[in-house]
Design a protein around this motif. Sequence first.
Motif, PDB file in Angstrom:
ATOM      1  N   LEU A  19       0.839  -1.214   0.000  1.00 52.73           N
ATOM      2  CA  LEU A  19       0.000   0.000   0.000  1.00 52.73           C
ATOM      3  C   LEU A  19       0.868   1.257   0.000  1.00 52.73           C
ATOM      4  O   LEU A  19       0.575   2.231  -0.700  1.00 52.73           O
ATOM      5  CB  LEU A  19      -0.945  -0.020   1.203  1.00 52.73           C
ATOM      6  CG  LEU A  19      -2.075  -1.045   1.068  1.00 52.73           C
ATOM      7  CD1 LEU A  19      -2.740  -1.306   2.421  1.00 52.73           C
ATOM      8  CD2 LEU A  19      -3.109  -0.577   0.040  1.00 52.73           C
ATOM      9  N   ALA A  20       1.946   1.234   0.769  1.00 52.47           N
ATOM     10  CA  ALA A  20       2.814   2.421   0.834  1.00 52.47           C
ATOM     11  C   ALA A  20       3.498   2.668  -0.505  1.00 52.47           C
ATOM     12  O   ALA A  20       3.596   3.820  -0.972  1.00 52.47           O
ATOM     13  CB  ALA A  20       3.860   2.243   1.936  1.00 52.47           C
ATOM     14  N   ARG A  21       3.966   1.602  -1.159  1.00 55.04           N
ATOM     15  CA  ARG A  21       4.668   1.788  -2.452  1.00 55.04           C
ATOM     16  C   ARG A  21       3.686   2.212  -3.549  1.00 55.04           C
ATOM     17  O   ARG A  21       4.018   3.039  -4.388  1.00 55.04           O
ATOM     18  CB  ARG A  21       5.417   0.511  -2.873  1.00 55.04           C
ATOM     19  CG  ARG A  21       6.613   0.107  -2.034  1.00 55.04           C
ATOM     20  CD  ARG A  21       7.545   1.277  -1.729  1.00 55.04           C
ATOM     21  NE  ARG A  21       7.947   1.968  -2.948  1.00 55.04           N
ATOM     22  CZ  ARG A  21       8.313   3.248  -3.002  1.00 55.04           C
ATOM     23  NH1 ARG A  21       8.319   4.005  -1.926  1.00 55.04           N
ATOM     24  NH2 ARG A  21       8.666   3.793  -4.154  1.00 55.04           N
ATOM     25  N   VAL A  22       2.496   1.654  -3.533  1.00 56.02           N
ATOM     26  CA  VAL A  22       1.502   2.077  -4.532  1.00 56.02           C
ATOM     27  C   VAL A  22       1.139   3.537  -4.283  1.00 56.02           C
ATOM     28  O   VAL A  22       1.125   4.359  -5.214  1.00 56.02           O
ATOM     29  CB  VAL A  22       0.260   1.157  -4.489  1.00 56.02           C
ATOM     30  CG1 VAL A  22      -0.879   1.745  -5.321  1.00 56.02           C
ATOM     31  CG2 VAL A  22       0.626  -0.235  -5.019  1.00 56.02           C
ATOM     32  N   ALA A  23       0.861   3.896  -3.021  1.00 55.04           N
ATOM     33  CA  ALA A  23       0.498   5.291  -2.705  1.00 55.04           C
ATOM     34  C   ALA A  23       1.603   6.250  -3.129  1.00 55.04           C
ATOM     35  O   ALA A  23       1.327   7.360  -3.611  1.00 55.04           O
ATOM     36  CB  ALA A  23       0.201   5.427  -1.210  1.00 55.04           C
ATOM     37  N   ALA A  24       2.843   5.833  -2.986  1.00 55.06           N
ATOM     38  CA  ALA A  24       3.975   6.716  -3.324  1.00 55.06           C
ATOM     39  C   ALA A  24       4.047   7.024  -4.817  1.00 55.06           C
ATOM     40  O   ALA A  24       4.707   7.983  -5.220  1.00 55.06           O
ATOM     41  CB  ALA A  24       5.289   6.071  -2.865  1.00 55.06           C
ATOM     42  N   HIS A  25       3.372   6.202  -5.636  1.00 52.50           N
ATOM     43  CA  HIS A  25       3.379   6.421  -7.088  1.00 52.50           C
ATOM     44  C   HIS A  25       2.190   7.251  -7.572  1.00 52.50           C
ATOM     45  O   HIS A  25       2.039   7.468  -8.776  1.00 52.50           O
ATOM     46  CB  HIS A  25       3.412   5.074  -7.834  1.00 52.50           C
ATOM     47  CG  HIS A  25       4.763   4.412  -7.776  1.00 52.50           C
ATOM     48  ND1 HIS A  25       5.253   3.797  -6.654  1.00 52.50           N
ATOM     49  CD2 HIS A  25       5.749   4.309  -8.710  1.00 52.50           C
ATOM     50  CE1 HIS A  25       6.462   3.327  -6.893  1.00 52.50           C
ATOM     51  NE2 HIS A  25       6.791   3.631  -8.130  1.00 52.50           N
ATOM     52  N   VAL A  26       1.327   7.667  -6.629  1.00 53.69           N
ATOM     53  CA  VAL A  26       0.115   8.423  -6.990  1.00 53.69           C
ATOM     54  C   VAL A  26       0.316   9.881  -6.574  1.00 53.69           C
ATOM     55  O   VAL A  26       0.839  10.165  -5.495  1.00 53.69           O
ATOM     56  CB  VAL A  26      -1.113   7.795  -6.294  1.00 53.69           C
ATOM     57  CG1 VAL A  26      -2.359   8.642  -6.492  1.00 53.69           C
ATOM     58  CG2 VAL A  26      -1.334   6.383  -6.828  1.00 53.69           C
ATOM     59  N   ARG A  27      -0.146  10.802  -7.419  1.00 56.75           N
ATOM     60  CA  ARG A  27       0.045  12.231  -7.132  1.00 56.75           C
ATOM     61  C   ARG A  27      -0.833  12.663  -5.951  1.00 56.75           C
ATOM     62  O   ARG A  27      -1.865  12.019  -5.670  1.00 56.75           O
ATOM     63  CB  ARG A  27      -0.312  13.068  -8.370  1.00 56.75           C
ATOM     64  CG  ARG A  27      -1.770  13.013  -8.759  1.00 56.75           C
ATOM     65  CD  ARG A  27      -2.129  14.088  -9.765  1.00 56.75           C
ATOM     66  NE  ARG A  27      -3.424  13.865 -10.372  1.00 56.75           N
ATOM     67  CZ  ARG A  27      -4.602  14.137  -9.802  1.00 56.75           C
ATOM     68  NH1 ARG A  27      -4.661  14.620  -8.567  1.00 56.75           N
ATOM     69  NH2 ARG A  27      -5.727  13.908 -10.455  1.00 56.75           N
ATOM     70  N   PRO A  28      -0.473  13.770  -5.272  1.00 58.23           N
ATOM     71  CA  PRO A  28      -1.365  14.311  -4.260  1.00 58.23           C
ATOM     72  C   PRO A  28      -2.756  14.532  -4.858  1.00 58.23           C
ATOM     73  O   PRO A  28      -2.877  14.966  -6.007  1.00 58.23           O
ATOM     74  CB  PRO A  28      -0.702  15.652  -3.884  1.00 58.23           C
ATOM     75  CG  PRO A  28       0.749  15.441  -4.202  1.00 58.23           C
ATOM     76  CD  PRO A  28       0.772  14.543  -5.414  1.00 58.23           C
ATOM     77  N   ASP A  29      -3.783  14.224  -4.107  1.00 57.71           N
ATOM     78  CA  ASP A  29      -5.189  14.324  -4.511  1.00 57.71           C
ATOM     79  C   ASP A  29      -5.593  13.227  -5.504  1.00 57.71           C
ATOM     80  O   ASP A  29      -6.722  13.238  -6.003  1.00 57.71           O
ATOM     81  CB  ASP A  29      -5.503  15.717  -5.093  1.00 57.71           C
ATOM     82  CG  ASP A  29      -6.958  16.108  -4.852  1.00 57.71           C
ATOM     83  OD1 ASP A  29      -7.514  15.705  -3.811  1.00 57.71           O
ATOM     84  OD2 ASP A  29      -7.543  16.795  -5.708  1.00 57.71           O
ATOM     85  N   ALA A  63      -1.708  18.440  -2.076  1.00 58.04           N
ATOM     86  CA  ALA A  63      -0.439  19.026  -1.654  1.00 58.04           C
ATOM     87  C   ALA A  63      -0.713  20.245  -0.764  1.00 58.04           C
ATOM     88  O   ALA A  63      -1.658  20.993  -1.009  1.00 58.04           O
ATOM     89  CB  ALA A  63       0.364  19.436  -2.878  1.00 58.04           C
ATOM     90  N   ALA A  64       0.110  20.444   0.258  1.00 58.79           N
ATOM     91  CA  ALA A  64      -0.084  21.582   1.155  1.00 58.79           C
ATOM     92  C   ALA A  64       0.171  22.879   0.401  1.00 58.79           C
ATOM     93  O   ALA A  64       1.001  22.925  -0.511  1.00 58.79           O
ATOM     94  CB  ALA A  64       0.876  21.463   2.345  1.00 58.79           C
ATOM     95  N   GLY A  65      -0.546  23.944   0.799  1.00 59.41           N
ATOM     96  CA  GLY A  65      -0.313  25.272   0.228  1.00 59.41           C
ATOM     97  C   GLY A  65      -0.961  25.432  -1.100  1.00 59.41           C
ATOM     98  O   GLY A  65      -0.762  26.367  -1.807  1.00 59.41           O
TER      99      GLY A  65
END
Length: 200
Positions: free
Chosen positions: A131-141, A198-200
């Motif tokens: 799950l962490a590696r898949v999430a890391a390949h997806v853009r914010p939002d 993404a923040a900001g």
Amino acid sequence: MTQSRPRWFTEHGDGHADSYIERFRRLAAEGSDLAGEARFMDTLLPRKARVLDAGSGTGRISGELHARGHVVVGVDVDPALVDAAGQDHPGPRYVVADLATLDLDEEPFDAALLAGNVLIFVAPDSEPDVLARVAAHVRPDGVVVTGFGTDRGYPIDAFDRHCAAAGLVLEHRFATWDLRPWRADASFAVTVLRRPPAAG
Ligand SMILES: C[S@@+](CC[C@H](N)C(=O)[O-])C[C@H]1O[C@@H](n2cnc3c(N)ncnc32)[C@H](O)[C@@H]1O
């Protein structure tokens, strides 16, 4: 980081990939509907989205998303399935890799999909890494969508903890890909998760 092999290899005998490929070829030839998960995904996606089909198997979902105009990368740990996907559903790019250590040199994806019980077939205790590696390949939002049987050794509360640890926020849960309502005793869970913007 886990060192063990995906259950896909350890819980099936030799030749499993061949019979699995044949089964999906037969279902396609019979005109079975093999595109429900792709239709579900398509409703969530901008047009021409970049999609990671994580555990792409025979490529049935990658192929359908490609046909709908999306740019798809299918990743699977089983080289026989990656070969079959390229033959049966050309268009997407297919890569042999283990999701638990996934590190694609790619622009982030708009969405990722782990359909067809992929999370049941990964190596024991590797689910948080997957799950962490898949999430890391997806853009914010961007979204991550999963579908798996809840009575097959990966409890939904453990899954929810692992998603939170991977930085994924639960948005929706259904009991089927055609949106039957979720119930605590449902034997299947379709979950839509989102990476925070993404923040900001
Ligand atoms: C039941 S199949 C589902 C395939 C496809 N998602 C579908 O719904 O048609 C499960 C897939 O998960 C893949 N898989 C299992 N563990 C994996 C891992 N660690 N990395 C990549 N793929 C994995 C298997 O090779 C297999 O193709």
